[in-house]
Enzyme design. Structure first.
Site, PDB file in Angstrom:
ATOM      1  N   GLN A 454      -6.396   1.369  12.402  1.00 46.07           N
ATOM      2  CA  GLN A 454      -5.238   0.995  13.222  1.00 46.07           C
ATOM      3  C   GLN A 454      -4.430   2.238  13.562  1.00 46.07           C
ATOM      4  O   GLN A 454      -3.974   2.955  12.670  1.00 46.07           O
ATOM      5  CB  GLN A 454      -4.350   0.000  12.460  1.00 46.07           C
ATOM      6  CG  GLN A 454      -3.114  -0.415  13.237  1.00 46.07           C
ATOM      7  CD  GLN A 454      -2.333  -1.486  12.515  1.00 46.07           C
ATOM      8  OE1 GLN A 454      -2.557  -2.662  12.714  1.00 46.07           O
ATOM      9  NE2 GLN A 454      -1.402  -1.065  11.663  1.00 46.07           N
ATOM     10  N   SER A 457       1.249   3.641  13.766  1.00 50.55           N
ATOM     11  CA  SER A 457       2.359   4.461  13.267  1.00 50.55           C
ATOM     12  C   SER A 457       2.270   5.891  13.783  1.00 50.55           C
ATOM     13  O   SER A 457       1.185   6.448  13.979  1.00 50.55           O
ATOM     14  CB  SER A 457       2.353   4.476  11.739  1.00 50.55           C
ATOM     15  OG  SER A 457       2.622   3.193  11.229  1.00 50.55           O
ATOM     16  N   SER A 489      -5.500   4.467   7.770  1.00 47.38           N
ATOM     17  CA  SER A 489      -6.529   4.262   6.747  1.00 47.38           C
ATOM     18  C   SER A 489      -7.907   4.223   7.381  1.00 47.38           C
ATOM     19  O   SER A 489      -8.070   3.727   8.503  1.00 47.38           O
ATOM     20  CB  SER A 489      -6.278   2.944   6.000  1.00 47.38           C
ATOM     21  OG  SER A 489      -5.006   2.911   5.426  1.00 47.38           O
ATOM     22  N   GLU A 572      -3.242 -20.051  11.146  1.00 52.40           N
ATOM     23  CA  GLU A 572      -3.360 -18.914  10.255  1.00 52.40           C
ATOM     24  C   GLU A 572      -4.217 -19.212   9.040  1.00 52.40           C
ATOM     25  O   GLU A 572      -4.415 -20.348   8.649  1.00 52.40           O
ATOM     26  CB  GLU A 572      -1.975 -18.450   9.805  1.00 52.40           C
ATOM     27  CG  GLU A 572      -1.139 -17.868  10.936  1.00 52.40           C
ATOM     28  CD  GLU A 572       0.182 -17.324  10.432  1.00 52.40           C
ATOM     29  OE1 GLU A 572       0.415 -17.390   9.215  1.00 52.40           O
ATOM     30  OE2 GLU A 572       0.950 -16.841  11.251  1.00 52.40           O
TER      31      GLU A 572
END
Length: 706
Positions: A454, A457, A489, A572
């Site tokens: 991802q 950030s 990560s 979910e």
């Protein structure tokens, strides 16, 4: 959210509160300051409403309900500060299996005072002694007290006309307290029970603690929404917002623990004992803390006698004094856990699971028979790997079916692999991507053929995605991305990355952002490991220098990435927590019998166990709410905050318990040190604790933005 999850329980609680308010419960408490005897009327009044006999058998005039039903009613009564001998009478009715006594309690003719500490002493068939503080003894028709006999402990119920009762002062204006002296009592004339009165008292007192905490939270929040100072409502101040969010964390923890103690009542003694000791460790300190913080938020008005807040602080303080030091229960919980006892959750599906059970069991059995290297593909093909996803990738499973699948896979010994970042990337592509993107990425993600990272950030923005600077410039056939990402990560081995980049620099901060899928082997990508404080390098910096992304790898609309970044599937994933308490807590439990530990160690370990269990209970209650078809409550948000505290505090506790062994390099010292250092990221990753408390204050409690 209150103890009761079902619609029936919500209706019961609302009815009790409305009844108490209509009968002037608070006014009665205030009047009792000068006339404590006036509270005697509230015993029969509560019986007339049916509150004293909800869980008593129908044969004696009771409601035939469960202990959870009774706990729901007592929580609501405590929220409204119903005075008098309600709690003590309810406990006595459940403890003493005497048809006449129970019928009297149901009709209101019998009210009972209760001794939570101290005991009479039996000598043959005679008993005598003195108990210093008996709850509601001055206004009751009977008193229930512990009794020490040669055969063990019991509980004796005695009419008050056989006793000497000296009324005494009580910090709690809603109840009376008296000193009871028994000179010479024939046990043939009393009702003696060997049932576990202490456990029942703690369970129902915990329900009261939940009601107190909830009133204090609601009162503080409502005041913070309207009280203005320095030109704005005080709920907009971060300090006040955090106080209210911390009250939410504590009150939800109290409620979850009280709920589980009531639910566990009919479980085996070890399970029930574990649940009650968690409740006793958490609930009474918690109620006092929330009551104190309520007064802090209220400020000067909260310190006046005219405001009701001090009445709730008084009730909470007296309740804690009655049950005894929570630390003793924490130490007992630690000793119980050291014998291997763990709370195992169970689900009552009410028959809703039957239509899914056979198919899930059959599929799980077939997969279990396959070689280990073929199981993942089989899970993906059958839809059992992500059953909440829609077909053809999942089963479109609702909460009940998901939980049934979990149970059957576990029973068959089949472990579902973790999708890691794929669990974030794939649902977004599933919901917002094109059909070509879904076909290209989803099945390979499930089969483990691709790995994701991802790229959100950034060094100057952190988790503040609205401030990101990575830019995407339009070129023929696609976009060129330039910028720097951080805390990424598995970037060093990822095949694909989900990336947010600014496609319109002139738009408002939350607009002009687009969601891209980036081939991590593209020219222009430079991945540099970031060494963490643990010494490992699990994170990376990723530099993007004109990285080309074709148009077909834009997910959703150009400039629409902000909405996608916040996407979760409407259906979910739900799951039930296991019985394990977490690595740090389990390590602390294993150290309980170390000879070098100080006398406070069992209490510290017990408190760590209780907090870890509360985190699991919050998740369980959220799951049960989903099964009931209700919207999400506060539990899931609170579980993140409480869970961070639990994991960080327990890791630090393990280090403390090991003492200078952490300098020796032993296996358990290395393990404890790694957990201690690694868990520091938990209050930062995914939004700092402070930011999450702002979010909880605004989105759950409805406090104004600053």
């Amino acid at each position: 959210m209150p103890i009761g999850i079902s619609d029936d329980h919500a209706e019961l609680a609302a009815t009790v509160r409305k009844w108490a308010e209509s009968h002037g419960a608070i006014d009665a408490v205030r009047a009792a300051e000068t006339d404590p005897r006036s509270l005697a009327d509230w015993g029969p009044r509560a019986a007339e409403m049916g509150l004293t006999a909800i869980a008593l058998p129908e044969a004696v005039g009771g409601g035939g309900g469960t202990l959870l039903d009774q706990a729901v009613a007592l929580e609501a009564a405590a929220y409204a500060l119903v005075p008098g001998a309600l709690l003590s009478t309810v406990v006595a009715g459940l403890v003493h299996d005497d048809a006449d006594v129970r019928a009297g309690i149901a009709s209101g003719e019998v009210t009972v005072g209760l001794a939570a500490a101290g005991a009479l002493r039996a000598d043959g068939q005679r008993a005598s002694g003195e108990v210093a503080a008996v709850l509601d003894a001055p206004i009751a028709t009977h008193v229930s007290m512990p009794l020490d006999t040669d055969e063990g402990s019991a509980t004796v119920l005695v009419p008050t006309d056989r006793l000497e009762i000296q009324p005494g002062p009580s910090i709690d204006l809603s109840r009376t307290v008296g000193r009871v002296t028994v000179a010479d009592l024939s046990l043939d004339e009393a009702t003696v029970s060997t049932s576990d009165a202490r456990r029942l008292f703690l369970t129902l007192a915990a329900a009261e603690a939940s009601g107190i905490a909830r009133w204090c939270l609601d009162t503080a929040v409502e005041y913070a929404k309207v009280r203005e100072q320095f030109g704005q409502r005080i709920g907009a101040f971060q300090a006040v917002k955090h106080l209210c969010a911390e009250m939410l964390e504590t009150s939800e923890s109290v409620t979850a623990a009280a709920w589980d103690a009531a639910v566990a009542h009919d479980d085996d003694p070890e399970q029930a004992g574990f649940a009650v000791e968690v409740a006793a460790t958490v609930c009474f300190d918690g109620a006092v803390e929330v009551a104190k913080t309520c007064i802090q938020v209220l400020g000067g008005i909260g310190f006046t006698f005219e405001h009701d807040a001090h009445l709730y602080l008084r009730r909470a303080t007296a309740l804690r004094a009655l049950v005894g030091d929570p630390g003793t229960y924490a130490a007992a919980l630690a000793r119980r856990a050291a014998t291997g006892v763990r709370r195992t959750g169970r689900i009552d599906f009410g028959g809703q699971d039957e239509e899914y059970r056979e198919h899930a069991r059959r599929e799980a059995g077939h997969i279990a028979e396959l070689p280990a290297d073929r199981r993942r593909a089989a899970l993906a093909e059958t839809g059992l790997l992500a059953p909440h996803w829609p077909a053809p990738y999942g089963l479109g499973a609702g909460p009940v079916q998901q939980l049934v699948i979990d149970q059957e896979l576990a029973a068959a010994g089949v472990e579902r692999p973790d999708l890691v970042i794929g669990a974030w990337a794939a649902p977004t592509i599933l919901e917002h991507g094109s059909e070509e993107q879904r076909e290209r990425f989803l099945a390979p993600t499930l089969r483990g053929e691709v790995t994701w990272c991802q790229l959100f950030s950034e060094p100057g923005a952190g988790s503040d995605l609205a401030s990101l600077r990575t830019r995407a410039e339009r070129v023929d056939g696609g976009w060129r991305l330039t910028g720097q990402k951080v805390w990424t990560s598995v970037a060093e081995r990822a095949d694909w990355g989900i990336c947010l980049a600014r496609t319109d620099p002139d738009a408002k901060p939350h607009a002009g952002i687009t969601y891209f899928v980036v081939d991590m082997s593209s020219p222009g990508i430079d991945i540099r490991p970031l060494r963490e404080l643990t010494g490992d390098a699990l994170f990376n910096e990723v530099f993007l220098d004109g990285v080309f992304v074709p148009d077909e790898l834009v997910v959703g609309e150009v400039h629409g990435g902000w909405r996608l970044a916040r996407t979760t599937l409407a259906n979910e994933r739900v799951a039930m927590a296991g019985s394990r308490l977490g690595d740090s807590v389990e390590l602390a439990v294993s150290l309980l019998d170390e000879p070098r530990l100080g006398p406070s160690a069992p209490e510290k370990i017990g408190r760590a166990i209780a907090l870890a269990q509360v985190v699991k209970l919050l998740g369980t209650r959220s799951t049960l709410r989903s099964i009931a078809g209700q919207g999400p409550g506060a539990e899931s948000s609170v579980a993140k905050l409480v869970g961070v505290r639990s994991r960080q505090d327990s890791a630090e506790l393990a280090m403390e318990l090991l003492g200078d062994e952490i300098l020796t390099g032993s296996d358990r010292a290395a393990r404890a040190a790694d957990l201690f250092l690694r868990n520091r990221c938990l209050s930062i990753a995914g939004g700092t604790t402070q930011i999450l408390r702002n979010v909880a204050g605004e989105r759950i409690l409805g406090l104004p933005r600053g």
